[in-house]
Design a protein around this motif. Structure first.
Motif, PDB file in Angstrom:
ATOM      1  N   LEU A   1       0.840  -1.190   0.000  1.00 49.71           N
ATOM      2  CA  LEU A   1       0.000   0.000   0.000  1.00 49.71           C
ATOM      3  C   LEU A   1       0.880   1.247   0.000  1.00 49.71           C
ATOM      4  CD1 LEU A   1      -2.678  -1.085   2.626  1.00 49.71           C
ATOM      5  CD2 LEU A   1      -2.794  -1.190   0.135  1.00 49.71           C
ATOM      6  N   PRO A   2       0.375   2.384  -0.445  1.00 50.51           N
ATOM      7  CA  PRO A   2      -0.972   2.576  -0.991  1.00 50.51           C
ATOM      8  C   PRO A   2      -1.051   2.171  -2.468  1.00 50.51           C
ATOM      9  CG  PRO A   2       0.214   4.650  -0.989  1.00 50.51           C
ATOM     10  CD  PRO A   2       1.134   3.636  -0.363  1.00 50.51           C
ATOM     11  N   LYS A   3      -2.272   1.968  -2.917  1.00 55.34           N
ATOM     12  CA  LYS A   3      -2.524   1.715  -4.337  1.00 55.34           C
ATOM     13  C   LYS A   3      -3.710   2.573  -4.756  1.00 55.34           C
ATOM     14  CE  LYS A   3       0.368  -1.535  -5.736  1.00 55.34           C
ATOM     15  NZ  LYS A   3       1.406  -0.996  -4.819  1.00 55.34           N
ATOM     16  N   ASN A   4      -3.655   2.972  -6.018  1.00 55.97           N
ATOM     17  CA  ASN A   4      -4.771   3.748  -6.551  1.00 55.97           C
ATOM     18  C   ASN A   4      -4.987   3.307  -7.995  1.00 55.97           C
ATOM     19  OD1 ASN A   4      -6.580   5.731  -7.465  1.00 55.97           O
ATOM     20  ND2 ASN A   4      -5.781   7.207  -5.980  1.00 55.97           N
ATOM     21  N   LEU A   5      -6.089   2.612  -8.233  1.00 60.22           N
ATOM     22  CA  LEU A   5      -6.378   2.036  -9.547  1.00 60.22           C
ATOM     23  C   LEU A   5      -7.564   2.759 -10.176  1.00 60.22           C
ATOM     24  CD1 LEU A   5      -6.203  -1.722  -8.497  1.00 60.22           C
ATOM     25  CD2 LEU A   5      -4.368  -0.324  -9.481  1.00 60.22           C
ATOM     26  N   TYR A   6      -7.483   2.975 -11.479  1.00 59.34           N
ATOM     27  CA  TYR A   6      -8.625   3.619 -12.142  1.00 59.34           C
ATOM     28  C   TYR A   6      -8.908   2.963 -13.468  1.00 59.34           C
ATOM     29  CZ  TYR A   6      -5.755   6.157 -15.601  1.00 59.34           C
ATOM     30  OH  TYR A   6      -4.927   6.486 -16.632  1.00 59.34           O
ATOM     31  N   GLN A   7     -10.099   3.231 -13.950  1.00 59.46           N
ATOM     32  CA  GLN A   7     -10.477   2.791 -15.283  1.00 59.46           C
ATOM     33  C   GLN A   7     -11.340   3.868 -15.915  1.00 59.46           C
ATOM     34  OE1 GLN A   7     -13.228  -0.511 -15.369  1.00 59.46           O
ATOM     35  NE2 GLN A   7     -14.594   0.420 -13.866  1.00 59.46           N
ATOM     36  N   ILE A   8     -11.428   3.792 -17.226  1.00 63.43           N
ATOM     37  CA  ILE A   8     -12.359   4.649 -17.958  1.00 63.43           C
ATOM     38  C   ILE A   8     -13.273   3.686 -18.683  1.00 63.43           C
ATOM     39  CG2 ILE A   8     -12.618   6.396 -19.732  1.00 63.43           C
ATOM     40  CD1 ILE A   8      -9.762   7.375 -18.928  1.00 63.43           C
ATOM     41  N   GLN A   9     -14.505   3.662 -18.279  1.00 59.08           N
ATOM     42  CA  GLN A   9     -15.374   2.530 -18.610  1.00 59.08           C
ATOM     43  C   GLN A   9     -16.821   2.992 -18.762  1.00 59.08           C
ATOM     44  OE1 GLN A   9     -16.326  -0.408 -19.559  1.00 59.08           O
ATOM     45  NE2 GLN A   9     -15.695  -1.818 -17.936  1.00 59.08           N
ATOM     46  N   TRP A  10     -17.530   2.322 -19.642  1.00 56.27           N
ATOM     47  CA  TRP A  10     -18.964   2.613 -19.781  1.00 56.27           C
ATOM     48  C   TRP A  10     -19.734   2.017 -18.619  1.00 56.27           C
ATOM     49  CZ3 TRP A  10     -20.649   6.158 -23.076  1.00 56.27           C
ATOM     50  CH2 TRP A  10     -19.780   6.551 -24.093  1.00 56.27           C
ATOM     51  N   LYS A  11     -20.586   2.830 -18.054  1.00 56.42           N
ATOM     52  CA  LYS A  11     -21.428   2.400 -16.951  1.00 56.42           C
ATOM     53  C   LYS A  11     -22.888   2.453 -17.406  1.00 56.42           C
ATOM     54  CE  LYS A  11     -18.303   3.016 -13.480  1.00 56.42           C
ATOM     55  NZ  LYS A  11     -17.087   2.341 -13.966  1.00 56.42           N
ATOM     56  N   PHE A  12     -23.699   1.724 -16.706  1.00 56.23           N
ATOM     57  CA  PHE A  12     -25.128   1.826 -16.998  1.00 56.23           C
ATOM     58  C   PHE A  12     -25.898   2.013 -15.697  1.00 56.23           C
ATOM     59  CE2 PHE A  12     -29.415   0.709 -18.033  1.00 56.23           C
ATOM     60  CZ  PHE A  12     -29.570   1.156 -19.332  1.00 56.23           C
ATOM     61  N   ARG A  13     -26.657   3.068 -15.640  1.00 61.76           N
ATOM     62  CA  ARG A  13     -27.584   3.258 -14.518  1.00 61.76           C
ATOM     63  C   ARG A  13     -28.946   3.530 -15.127  1.00 61.76           C
ATOM     64  NH1 ARG A  13     -23.734   6.903 -10.467  1.00 61.76           N
ATOM     65  NH2 ARG A  13     -22.057   5.370 -10.453  1.00 61.76           N
ATOM     66  N   ASP A  14     -29.882   2.688 -14.764  1.00 60.81           N
ATOM     67  CA  ASP A  14     -31.197   2.772 -15.395  1.00 60.81           C
ATOM     68  C   ASP A  14     -32.005   3.877 -14.733  1.00 60.81           C
ATOM     69  OD1 ASP A  14     -33.272   2.246 -17.036  1.00 60.81           O
ATOM     70  OD2 ASP A  14     -33.584   0.172 -16.400  1.00 60.81           O
TER      71      ASP A  14
ATOM     72  N   ASN B   1     -11.867   5.848 -10.014  1.00 52.05           N
ATOM     73  CA  ASN B   1     -10.732   5.198  -9.382  1.00 52.05           C
ATOM     74  C   ASN B   1     -10.949   4.955  -7.908  1.00 52.05           C
ATOM     75  OD1 ASN B   1     -10.365   7.954  -9.230  1.00 52.05           O
ATOM     76  ND2 ASN B   1      -8.146   7.802  -9.094  1.00 52.05           N
ATOM     77  N   TYR B   2     -10.088   4.092  -7.400  1.00 51.21           N
ATOM     78  CA  TYR B   2     -10.288   3.502  -6.089  1.00 51.21           C
ATOM     79  C   TYR B   2      -8.950   3.486  -5.369  1.00 51.21           C
ATOM     80  CZ  TYR B   2     -14.439   2.133  -8.621  1.00 51.21           C
ATOM     81  OH  TYR B   2     -15.591   2.176  -9.373  1.00 51.21           O
ATOM     82  N   SER B   3      -8.936   4.068  -4.188  1.00 52.66           N
ATOM     83  CA  SER B   3      -7.682   4.114  -3.435  1.00 52.66           C
ATOM     84  C   SER B   3      -7.732   3.130  -2.279  1.00 52.66           C
ATOM     85  CB  SER B   3      -7.426   5.536  -2.917  1.00 52.66           C
ATOM     86  OG  SER B   3      -8.410   5.908  -1.970  1.00 52.66           O
ATOM     87  N   PHE B   4      -6.569   2.569  -2.006  1.00 50.49           N
ATOM     88  CA  PHE B   4      -6.426   1.606  -0.902  1.00 50.49           C
ATOM     89  C   PHE B   4      -5.281   2.068  -0.017  1.00 50.49           C
ATOM     90  CE2 PHE B   4      -7.968  -0.467  -4.673  1.00 50.49           C
ATOM     91  CZ  PHE B   4      -9.026  -1.240  -4.223  1.00 50.49           C
ATOM     92  N   ASP B   5      -5.585   2.259   1.254  1.00 52.38           N
ATOM     93  CA  ASP B   5      -4.560   2.705   2.195  1.00 52.38           C
ATOM     94  C   ASP B   5      -4.652   1.896   3.475  1.00 52.38           C
ATOM     95  OD1 ASP B   5      -3.107   5.348   1.252  1.00 52.38           O
ATOM     96  OD2 ASP B   5      -5.171   5.442   0.517  1.00 52.38           O
ATOM     97  N   LEU B   6      -3.548   1.968   4.226  1.00 50.30           N
ATOM     98  CA  LEU B   6      -3.475   1.198   5.468  1.00 50.30           C
ATOM     99  C   LEU B   6      -4.305   1.819   6.588  1.00 50.30           C
ATOM    100  CD1 LEU B   6      -2.170  -1.167   6.989  1.00 50.30           C
ATOM    101  CD2 LEU B   6      -0.251   0.353   7.560  1.00 50.30           C
ATOM    102  N   ASP B   7      -4.322   3.147   6.614  1.00 48.57           N
ATOM    103  CA  ASP B   7      -4.991   3.810   7.738  1.00 48.57           C
ATOM    104  C   ASP B   7      -5.665   5.096   7.272  1.00 48.57           C
ATOM    105  OD1 ASP B   7      -2.871   5.518   7.264  1.00 48.57           O
ATOM    106  OD2 ASP B   7      -1.664   4.666   8.901  1.00 48.57           O
ATOM    107  N   PHE B   8      -6.319   5.751   8.202  1.00 51.07           N
ATOM    108  CA  PHE B   8      -7.061   6.961   7.832  1.00 51.07           C
ATOM    109  C   PHE B   8      -6.150   8.050   7.282  1.00 51.07           C
ATOM    110  CE2 PHE B   8      -8.534  11.238   8.778  1.00 51.07           C
ATOM    111  CZ  PHE B   8      -9.706  11.249   8.025  1.00 51.07           C
ATOM    112  N   GLU B   9      -4.994   8.211   7.894  1.00 55.24           N
ATOM    113  CA  GLU B   9      -4.082   9.267   7.447  1.00 55.24           C
ATOM    114  C   GLU B   9      -3.712   9.056   5.978  1.00 55.24           C
ATOM    115  OE1 GLU B   9      -3.818   7.703  10.461  1.00 55.24           O
ATOM    116  OE2 GLU B   9      -4.669   9.505  11.401  1.00 55.24           O
ATOM    117  N   GLY B  10      -3.428   7.815   5.657  1.00 55.27           N
ATOM    118  CA  GLY B  10      -3.111   7.499   4.266  1.00 55.27           C
ATOM    119  C   GLY B  10      -4.301   7.756   3.358  1.00 55.27           C
TER     120      GLY B  10
END
Length: 440
Positions: A139-152, A171-180
């Motif tokens: 950690l930390p990691k931060n992954l993203y995508q650019i993607q078609w979504k569907f919400r009806d 995108n989505y972040s992953f950290d060990l603790d709140f500070e991160g």
RNA sequence: CGGAGCGUGGCGCAGCCUGGUAGCGCACUUGUCUGGGGGACAAGGGGUCGUGGGUUCAAAUCCCGCCGCUCCGACCA
């Protein structure tokens, strides 16, 4: 027909370009960006809230997408691509399968397995994470995508601004603790300010509800526009503030008051009345910190330095890429059509040959075209045999930032005309000078 | 989902109330002229009137069902 004039994969001769223009606005289009996107041949509706992107619209969409991508990469995020169709079981694990409601498009595959078309990807990304990451050292990691979504959506409207199918950067972040996690959040916060700025937009960060995503810290990024969907309240200071000023840190910006109407309580508002502004906003981004809301039920944990397992702290961050195309038009248009900011324009320059049948005009325009192309300028060449009025109207409608007008009248004096779509200002220059100017 | 409205050539619309040859503008095709802000003239092509049923000698028009789209409200990038 020549295909060798398109290094970007697009024909650049207007006579060959798929650009179905409309002189009148279709009745279903209510707001200016929707009307102009239809009239300028950018999109066509397939069904309610679902659109095809035609070459001109697609070019803009890709440019917006690329700016987002560059800024995410610059902020230390890594691009991935998750499936559009997701299995229901991970949503059952997170507890959102029931909670999400009819906005989620659900169906079964041939084996009668419950599936859905992803409206967002917290479950998928958490599932990836839990299967791949074991240690706090990852950690930390931060992954993203650019993607078609569907919400009806119950009621799609405003063209691509509120479609059911939409292109989103998440995108989505992953950290060990709140500070991160807070560092990740603030990092995204400032990346968003930079991203919107590059598209010519000023987005005001506002305290917001976290809605279905859930969580305790959340900001919406709103562009002010009279056609915006939500009412917003903000400190007049935002009208003067340079959000990207080097001496302005995220905490300071977050202390300025700005809130959407759900969050704004007139009685509790800390602003003196003379500094309170209100208007309408288009939400183009939304960031959330939600801690262990998904990591806990899905069991996404890492072993900490002390040997104990801890659930990772997560946040998610969205930008409505397809919505931004509409939002930019809302911000940049006049009664003649679209006025693209240079950073997202489908072409840099339009060459308008006023007299396609005239050998002199064709020669000069062809030469300009070749030179600009060689210099790496993205050029649209209007080689159609149309009247000048039609050509001018077309260019104003589709909003290419620079128009070079080549006509018999100017050529007699050895000049062509360089016109700025934004200011309307016109300058007479020699063809060589135009190349220098535009290629520089 | 509740309320409202609209489906007639590619787009914008009229015709429907009061049933009886489907029409206009734009766009499109051909030709001639024109040529610095959606140009002119002439000649053309294109429509099962959303769909299924019903009433009638006869339905775009009246009645019923269904589908689609839009608008107003609650949700969202």
């Amino acid at each position: 027909m020549r295909f060798d004039d398109a290094p970007t994969g697009r024909p650049m001769r207007l006579s060959a370009y798929f650009l179905p223009l409309l002189k009148e606005s279709p009745a279903e289009a209510q707001i200016v960006s929707h009307q102009l996107m239809l009239r300028a041949g950018m999109i066509r509706q397939s069904s309610a809230g679902i659109y095809s992107w035609l070459p001109l619209g697609h070019a803009v969409l890709r440019r917006v997408e690329q700016i987002v991508r560059e800024e995410m990469n610059a902020a230390g995020c890594q691009e991935i691509l998750m499936p559009a169709v997701q299995p229901a079981d991970i949503w059952q694990e997170s507890g959102r399968y029931e909670a999400y409601g009819r906005e989620m498009l659900r169906f079964e595959d041939r084996h009668e397995r419950a599936m859905l078309f992803g409206p967002t990807h917290e479950e998928v990304v958490t599932d990836i994470f839990r299967r791949c990451i074991r240690s706090y050292r990852d950690l930390p990691k931060n992954l993203y995508q650019i993607q078609w979504k569907f919400r009806d959506e119950i009621r799609p409207r405003f063209g691509v601004m509120r479609g059911r199918e939409f292109l989103m950067k998440d995108n989505y972040s992953f950290d060990l603790d709140f500070e991160g996690a807070k560092r990740s959040y603030d990092n995204m916060f400032s990346a968003y300010l930079r991203t919107f700025k590059r598209m010519g937009l000023t987005a005001i960060p506002m305290r917001a509800e976290s809605g279905a995503i859930g969580g305790s810290m959340s900001h919406e990024f709103q562009i002010l526009a009279s056609t915006g969907e939500s009412e917003v309240f903000y400190d007049a200071a935002f009208e003067e503030l340079d959000l990207l000023a080097p001496d302005l840190d995220v905490d300071t910006i977050q202390r300025y008051y700005a809130a959407t109407d759900e969050q704004h309580l007139p009685d509790a508002c800390p602003l003196p009345p003379e500094r309170l502004r209100h208007g309408r906003g288009i939400e183009v981004g939304h960031i959330f910190y939600f801690g262990t809301k998904y990591s806990k039920p899905l069991g996404a944990a890492v072993t900490g330095p002390d040997g104990e397992d801890v659930f990772v702290e997560m946040g998610s961050y969205g930008i409505g890429v397809s919505r931004l195309v509409g939002a930019i038009i809302e911000a940049y248009h006049d009664d003649k059509g679209i006025i693209w900011p240079e950073s997202v324009a489908p072409f840099d320059v339009a060459l308008v040959n006023l007299r396609a049948s005239d050998t002199g005009c064709a020669e000069v325009t062809g030469d300009l075209y070749a030179k600009l192309k060689t210099a790496g300028v993205d050029v649209l060449y209007d080689d159609r045999d149309e009247s000048p009025g039609v050509k001018f109207a077309t260019m104003d409608l589709i909003g290419i930032p620079w128009q070079v007008v080549i006509g018999p009248r100017g050529l007699k004096a050895g000049v062509v005309e360089l016109k700025s779509r934004a200011s309307g200002e016109t300058e007479e220059l020699s063809p060589e000078a135009v190349v220098d100017r535009l290629a520089g």
